[in-house]
Design a protein around this motif. Structure first.
Motif, PDB file in Angstrom:
ATOM      1  N   ALA A 243       0.830  -1.203   0.000  1.00 39.56           N
ATOM      2  CA  ALA A 243       0.000   0.000   0.000  1.00 39.56           C
ATOM      3  C   ALA A 243       0.865   1.254   0.000  1.00 39.56           C
ATOM      4  O   ALA A 243       0.655   2.181  -0.790  1.00 39.56           O
ATOM      5  CB  ALA A 243      -0.934  -0.014   1.207  1.00 39.56           C
ATOM      6  N   ILE A 244       1.880   1.248   0.879  1.00 39.91           N
ATOM      7  CA  ILE A 244       2.729   2.437   0.965  1.00 39.91           C
ATOM      8  C   ILE A 244       3.528   2.605  -0.322  1.00 39.91           C
ATOM      9  O   ILE A 244       3.683   3.712  -0.854  1.00 39.91           O
ATOM     10  CB  ILE A 244       3.646   2.335   2.198  1.00 39.91           C
TER      11      ILE A 244
ATOM     12  N   ALA B 259       2.620   1.640  -3.284  1.00 44.32           N
ATOM     13  CA  ALA B 259       1.717   2.145  -4.327  1.00 44.32           C
ATOM     14  C   ALA B 259       1.542   3.647  -4.178  1.00 44.32           C
ATOM     15  O   ALA B 259       1.551   4.398  -5.161  1.00 44.32           O
ATOM     16  CB  ALA B 259       0.363   1.445  -4.230  1.00 44.32           C
ATOM     17  N   ALA B 260       1.407   4.075  -2.913  1.00 45.20           N
ATOM     18  CA  ALA B 260       1.201   5.503  -2.682  1.00 45.20           C
ATOM     19  C   ALA B 260       2.393   6.314  -3.159  1.00 45.20           C
ATOM     20  O   ALA B 260       2.252   7.383  -3.731  1.00 45.20           O
ATOM     21  CB  ALA B 260       0.943   5.751  -1.200  1.00 45.20           C
TER      22      ALA B 260
ATOM     23  N   ALA C 145       2.786   6.142  -7.339  1.00 45.85           N
ATOM     24  CA  ALA C 145       1.678   6.395  -8.265  1.00 45.85           C
ATOM     25  C   ALA C 145       1.926   7.558  -9.205  1.00 45.85           C
ATOM     26  O   ALA C 145       1.308   7.655 -10.251  1.00 45.85           O
ATOM     27  CB  ALA C 145       0.390   6.624  -7.488  1.00 45.85           C
ATOM     28  N   LYS C 146       2.843   8.450  -8.852  1.00 45.07           N
ATOM     29  CA  LYS C 146       3.018   9.602  -9.721  1.00 45.07           C
ATOM     30  C   LYS C 146       3.876   9.278 -10.947  1.00 45.07           C
ATOM     31  O   LYS C 146       3.485   9.540 -12.081  1.00 45.07           O
ATOM     32  CB  LYS C 146       3.646  10.754  -8.950  1.00 45.07           C
TER      33      LYS C 146
ATOM     34  N   ALA D 112       2.861   1.073  -9.442  1.00 45.26           N
ATOM     35  CA  ALA D 112       1.835   1.390  -8.463  1.00 45.26           C
ATOM     36  C   ALA D 112       0.643   0.463  -8.620  1.00 45.26           C
ATOM     37  O   ALA D 112       0.071  -0.023  -7.640  1.00 45.26           O
ATOM     38  CB  ALA D 112       1.399   2.841  -8.618  1.00 45.26           C
ATOM     39  N   LEU D 113       0.291   0.192  -9.879  1.00 45.84           N
ATOM     40  CA  LEU D 113      -0.851  -0.682 -10.129  1.00 45.84           C
ATOM     41  C   LEU D 113      -0.573  -2.084  -9.611  1.00 45.84           C
ATOM     42  O   LEU D 113      -1.422  -2.715  -8.973  1.00 45.84           O
ATOM     43  CB  LEU D 113      -1.137  -0.705 -11.630  1.00 45.84           C
TER      44      LEU D 113
ATOM     45  N   THR E 160      -0.738  -2.031  -5.865  1.00 41.47           N
ATOM     46  CA  THR E 160      -2.134  -1.981  -5.420  1.00 41.47           C
ATOM     47  C   THR E 160      -2.749  -3.369  -5.498  1.00 41.47           C
ATOM     48  O   THR E 160      -3.451  -3.809  -4.583  1.00 41.47           O
ATOM     49  CB  THR E 160      -2.948  -1.026  -6.306  1.00 41.47           C
TER      50      THR E 160
END
Lengths: 111, 965
Positions: free
Chosen positions: B620-621, B623-624, B627-628, B634-635, B638
């Motif tokens: 989770a972290i 991915a956060a 994501a940019k 990131a996908l 997730t």
């Protein structure tokens, strides 16, 4: 068990909220996905955490089964969550096509 | 039979309204006669009830609607509402006849009569309501139809403005009334009118009495055009005259005073009531009469006169005596008859002479003697000339003002004002009748006037005759009806009153005479002045209309603009921040009051589960943070977090959830992968982070951590404090005995809460169609139109080698996976069927099976390409959607055929040759519907998105994804 799951929900929610506040649409969509994990787990956990107590009847006392109601709620939530993710994705693609950028505000003034 | 009558009377106008609406373009005769016939039929039905009502009975009809919530449709006819119904139906019939000749055949008449009929039904609804919420409902409906009728000639700006003003004022008042009625019902413990009428003492003693009273009075005052809300009524005169006669003099504006009279036994009798109602009535009475003298427009005179007379009625109710209420009821009827007749006369003059301006009119008695005579009678009734009905109620009014002298209200001043208003009434009545029908004929009128057709004169004559009959023989003509009406409001303590023409030389008579003489003198003295002025002196400038427009400009334009400038509404990012902060604040406030003993139970931590979530948290972290710049990573991360929660579901006894989560994870990932192609490239390190950005990131990290901590502690608290008595026990006990399935989750979805599931699959279908519609018009950004680098290289490679066809490289790349997928897809489809069939007893069901089947198809698309699949397989997702929804609804409706409620299921086991004992519940059919909708939704969305890449190169006008051909 409860402690771990609560911490997990917290971390998922925190990551999701952080992404939600980012400027790019892709970040927001990932953030929403993470938040929906957290919310689903949260609703699910309200029924209490039990192992080996699937709510599939095979006779005997009903106390041996876990609470089926939150599961039913979450099940539809998962499917609806998929639909809203799809909708959001298409909206962000359309907005990207119309505005020429992928900022949530539709204009790339401040990142 | 009489017990069904109320609903019949109420429904009749609405049915007729729809019929009239359907008569569009078939000439204006039929709609007019339909209106007249409906009103006459309603009148006859009312008259049929006469023996019952005059005997003092109350007719009630209760139609159960939502009995569980204590909500029923209650129709209630007592003496007072019966009197109002007679007025509504009687004048309705006359207006129908009149409008037939008044309206031009060029107007859309079907609409006009449909609106009038619908209004008639709503007005009947108000007076017949036995439930206050229901009353408010019909109240708002009359506001709405009044709006539509005022704006009937919507090409004129004055009609539009007048209509809008009337709607805003009256429906705003209606909203207040709603609030007042909710409070009143709360205090009385019931929304039934009978219960509220019986709870008068409780209501008056309650601390909420004053706010309740104020809200209800706001409703009544706005509707009945009482000061300071009177300004909408003159503006409403843009309505066609028949509508003005019907709505804005005879019936709708009486709804407010009707309400005052109706609730007088409950709310009246207190000092607040006397001061507010009496005071407002008094001000309105004098103000309306004063302004009416200076009007130049015929309908304007009548509008202000109506305001004044409504003020008179309000004041009568406000005086606080039972006799005042009797006089108020009497004047409601009297005013309705003479004012409707005058409005129709004004309409006839307008129709024949072509103008309503008093300065341009005169001497019409030579051209239209009958109309002149009738208007003279009605005008005299308005002025309060003896032997006409207006005189009688005015006498009662004077008597009551005198009697109230010892009462709490305003001592001598009210008598002075009453006489003054009465004198003004005489003046404007003379001005109206004399100005139009007597004196010199102006040299040029817009039209050569002549007598209007017979049937246009008939309603005027009928009403004028009524004025005369009531005026001469009051006890015989109106006595019993008035008696029944008054008794139904006042109950047992009905005061003694006498409906005689001659009471001897009394103070009220002297006041009348004085007012009459003063009025005549005033007219004689100020005749010239009236004609010169535009608007009344002193109050003309201080128009309520101007203030209203100012307030509206501030509320509807200035304020929103200022807010928008101040808080930029276009910035979604800051809005999201606001939402998150508000949620945090709300959570903090809620938690501050609670005292939960949160002891951390470390002992219960399972190391395996903990390490599983260590992985999940890292995903989770990660991915956060990625994501940019690294969307794919990131996908994937997730998805990792999703898988971990999927494993948790298995761990914690939720196999259905795990299966659904897993499959949804798959399709969501595919979906986002398909969409990512259209997003702009973002390369790390290209731009330097500004100080502002750094600040935002840090601030958001803090917010996120606080939010996470809050959610975690909330979740922990919820988990460690299990709900003691949930309804889940019910589901577990009945799942098999009543739903016929072992898998309780599935039984809940398709049986116990089937209606919810129906709603959910409808949402799915709507979303799918929305996505499809959005993508039809999809225009990608310019820089994402070009094909990706790898695809270009492959195409170049294929083109360079003479022995390779286009797409050859792609096929090569996907040879092995494609083959596997192609071989596996029947297996996956079969597995989907298996999941579906076992769903009722074992983990599985329509949702999971639907996604499984969709995944099988999507995999084929991925491995072989859209064109390959679509030449071999026609999937029609929209049909799947439609069929699924239809099947689900029909299954639900099926139970109705057996006399069971919607969505009741039936089940039994069936022995099939090969498969063995199979549970066969109607729920399975419903689940099949769910399955079809899920398949349709998933495929429609994914394929529509996938087709976007094909569109550009092929220059296809629309994606073939739907495949409906």
């Amino acid at each position: 068990m409860e402690l771990v799951l609560a911490a997990a929900i917290g971390i998922l929610a925190a990551s999701g909220v952080w992404l939600l506040l980012r400027p790019r649409t892709f970040q927001v969509i990932i953030g929403l996905t993470l938040i929906s994990y957290a919310v689903n787990l949260f609703i699910f956990s309200i029924g209490g955490l039990r192992t080996g107590a699937d709510p599939v009847l095979h006779g005997g006392d009903i106390a041996q089964y876990t609470d089926p109601l939150p599961q039913a709620l979450v099940l539809t939530a998962i499917v609806i969550g998929f639909a809203t993710t799809a909708l959001f994705l298409v909206v962000l693609l359309t907005s990207r096509g119309l505005t020429g950028n992928d900022h949530v505000d539709g204009e790339d003034g401040t990142p | 039979m009489p017990h069904q009558l109320p609903s019949l009377i109420l429904c009749l106008p609405f049915v007729a309204s729809v019929v009239a609406w359907l008569m569009r373009g078939r000439g204006h005769n039929r709609a007019a006669w339909l209106m007249t016939a409906t009103a006459l039929l309603g009148l006859l039905l009312c008259l049929w009830l006469a023996p019952l009502i005059l005997a003092g009975d109350v007719l009630r009809q209760v139609i159960p609607w939502a009995p569980g919530l204590g909500l029923d449709l209650v129709l209630r006819i007592d003496g007072f509402s019966w009197l109002m119904m007679l007025l509504i139906c009687g004048i309705g019939a006359l207006v129908g006849v009149y409008a037939r000749y008044y309206m031009s055949p060029d107007d859309p008449l079907a609409r006009f009569f449909a609106l009038l009929l619908a209004f008639m039904g709503s007005m009947l609804g108000i007076v017949m309501s036995g439930n206050v919420i229901q009353l408010v409902f019909f109240w708002e409906m009359t506001s709405l139809f009044s709006f539509l009728l005022i704006g009937y000639w919507h090409r004129g700006p004055s009609a539009r403005d007048g209509a809008r003003m009337a709607l805003i004022v009256t429906s705003g008042g209606g909203l207040c009334l709603f609030g007042g009625m909710l409070l009143l019902g709360h205090i009385a413990g019931s929304y039934e009118l009978d219960a509220i009428l019986a709870a008068g003492d409780t209501v008056r003693a309650h601390p909420w009495y004053t706010p309740t009273l104020l809200l209800i009075l706001l409703g009544a005052f706005t509707k009945s055009a009482q000061f300071p809300f009177h300004f909408w009524l003159p503006q409403a005169m843009s309505a066609p005259t028949p509508a003005s006669a019907y709505l804005h003099s005879a019936t709708m504006v009486k709804a407010g005073v009707f309400l005052l009279v109706r609730f007088w036994p409950v709310l009246g009798g207190t000092a607040e009531w006397s001061w507010i109602v009496g005071g407002v009535g008094l001000v309105t009475l004098i103000l309306g009469a004063y302004a009416a003298m200076f009007e130049q427009d015929l309908k304007g005179v009548l509008a202000y006169s109506t305001i004044s007379h409504l003020g008179l009625i309000t004041m009568l109710v406000g005086l606080g005596s039972a006799l005042g209420v009797v006089a108020a009821i009497f004047h409601i009827v009297n005013h309705a008859t003479f004012k409707a007749s005058l409005f129709m006369a004004a309409g006839a003059v307008d129709h024949e002479a072509g103008t309503r301006d008093l300065r341009k009119l005169g001497g019409l008695r030579r051209f239209m003697p009958v109309t002149a005579t009738l208007a003279l009678v009605a005008g005299a009734a308005m002025a309060g000339v003896p032997l006409l009905n207006g005189f009688l109620s005015k006498e009662m009014f004077f008597a009551e003002t005198l009697a109230a002298r010892q009462g709490p209200l305003l001592d001598a001043i009210s008598e002075v004002i009453a006489v003054a208003a009465s004198a003004f009434g005489v003046t404007y009545s003379i001005r109206f009748v004399r100005g139009v029908f007597f004196g010199r004929t102006p040299a040029e009128l817009p039209r050569q006037p002549h007598e209007p057709p017979l049937w246009m004169r008939f309603p005027i004559g009928f009403l004028a005759l009524t004025c005369l009959l009531v005026g001469v023989l009051p006890a015989r003509v109106i006595g019993p009806t008035l008696q029944a009406a008054a008794a139904s409001v006042l109950g047992s303590d009905l005061p003694v009153y006498s409906l005689a023409v001659w009471h001897g030389v009394t103070t009220p008579l002297l006041m009348s005479v004085f007012a009459f003489v003063a009025g005549c003198l005033l007219f004689a003295g100020l005749r010239r002045r009236f004609a010169e002025r535009e608007g009344a002196p002193l109050i003309g400038r201080l128009g309520g209309k101007r203030i209203f427009e100012r307030v509206m400009a501030v509320l509807a334009a200035d304020l929103p603009q200022r807010i928008e400038r101040r808080y930029p509404g276009r910035r979604l990012q800051s809005q999201l921040l606001l939402i998150v902060l508000l949620a945090l604040l709300a959570g903090t406030l809620a938690a501050a009051g609670a005292s939960l003993d949160m002891e951390l139970r470390w002992s219960s931590v399972d190391p395996a589960f903990a390490s599983l979530w260590l992985l999940g948290a890292a995903c989770a972290i990660g991915a956060a943070s990625q994501a940019k710049f690294h969307r794919l990573a990131a996908l994937v991360l997730t998805g990792g977090a999703g898988l971990v929660s999927c494993v948790s579901f298995v761990w914690l006894s939720a196999p259905d959830l795990a299966a659904t989560q897993l499959l949804v994870e798959v399709v969501t990932t595919i979906l986002i992968l398909l969409g990512m192609r259209w997003l702009p490239k973002r390369i790390e390190g290209l731009s330097v982070e500004s100080r502002r950005q750094r600040f935002r990131r840090r601030r958001d990290v803090v917010i996120a951590i606080v939010a996470g901590l809050g959610v975690a502690s909330l979740a922990y608290a919820a988990m460690t404090h299990p709900v003691a008595d949930s309804i889940s026990r019910f589901f577990l006990e009945r799942a098999y005995t009543e739903g016929g399935g072992h898998n309780v989750v599935n039984v809940i979805l398709v049986d116990f809460r089937g209606f919810d599931t129906l709603g959910e699959i409808s949402v799915l279908a709507i979303v799918a169609l929305t996505v499809f519609a959005l993508l039809r018009r999809f225009r990608p950004a310019a820089e994402s139109i070009g094909t990706p680098l790898q695809q270009r290289q492959q195409t170049a490679l294929d083109a360079a080698a003479p022995d390779r066809a286009a797409d050859h490289s792609l096929t090569d790349y996907l040879m092995i996976p494609g083959l596997i997928i192609q071989l596996m897809s029947p297996v996956i489809l079969l597995f989907g069927l298996h999941l579906f069939l076992r769903g009722h007893d074992l983990p599985g069901g329509g949702f999971v099976a639907g996604i499984t089947v969709a995944v099988a198809l999507i995999l084929l698309y991925m491995a072989r390409g859209a064109r390959w699949v679509e030449t071999r397989l026609r999937v029609l997702p929209v049909r799947w959607l439609g069929a699924g929804l239809l099947l689900a609804v029909l299954t639900g409706l099926g139970s109705l055929a057996f006399g069971r409620p919607f969505m009741t299921t039936y089940f039994q086991y069936l022995d099939l040759p090969l498969l063995g004992r199979v549970p066969l519940a109607t729920a399975l059919l419903f689940d099949l519907g769910v399955f079809a909708v899920v398949v349709g939704t998933t495929i429609l969305m994914l394929v529509a998105l996938a087709h976007q890449s094909l569109r550009r190169p092929r220059q296809a006008p629309a994606p073939a994804a739907e495949g409906e051909g």
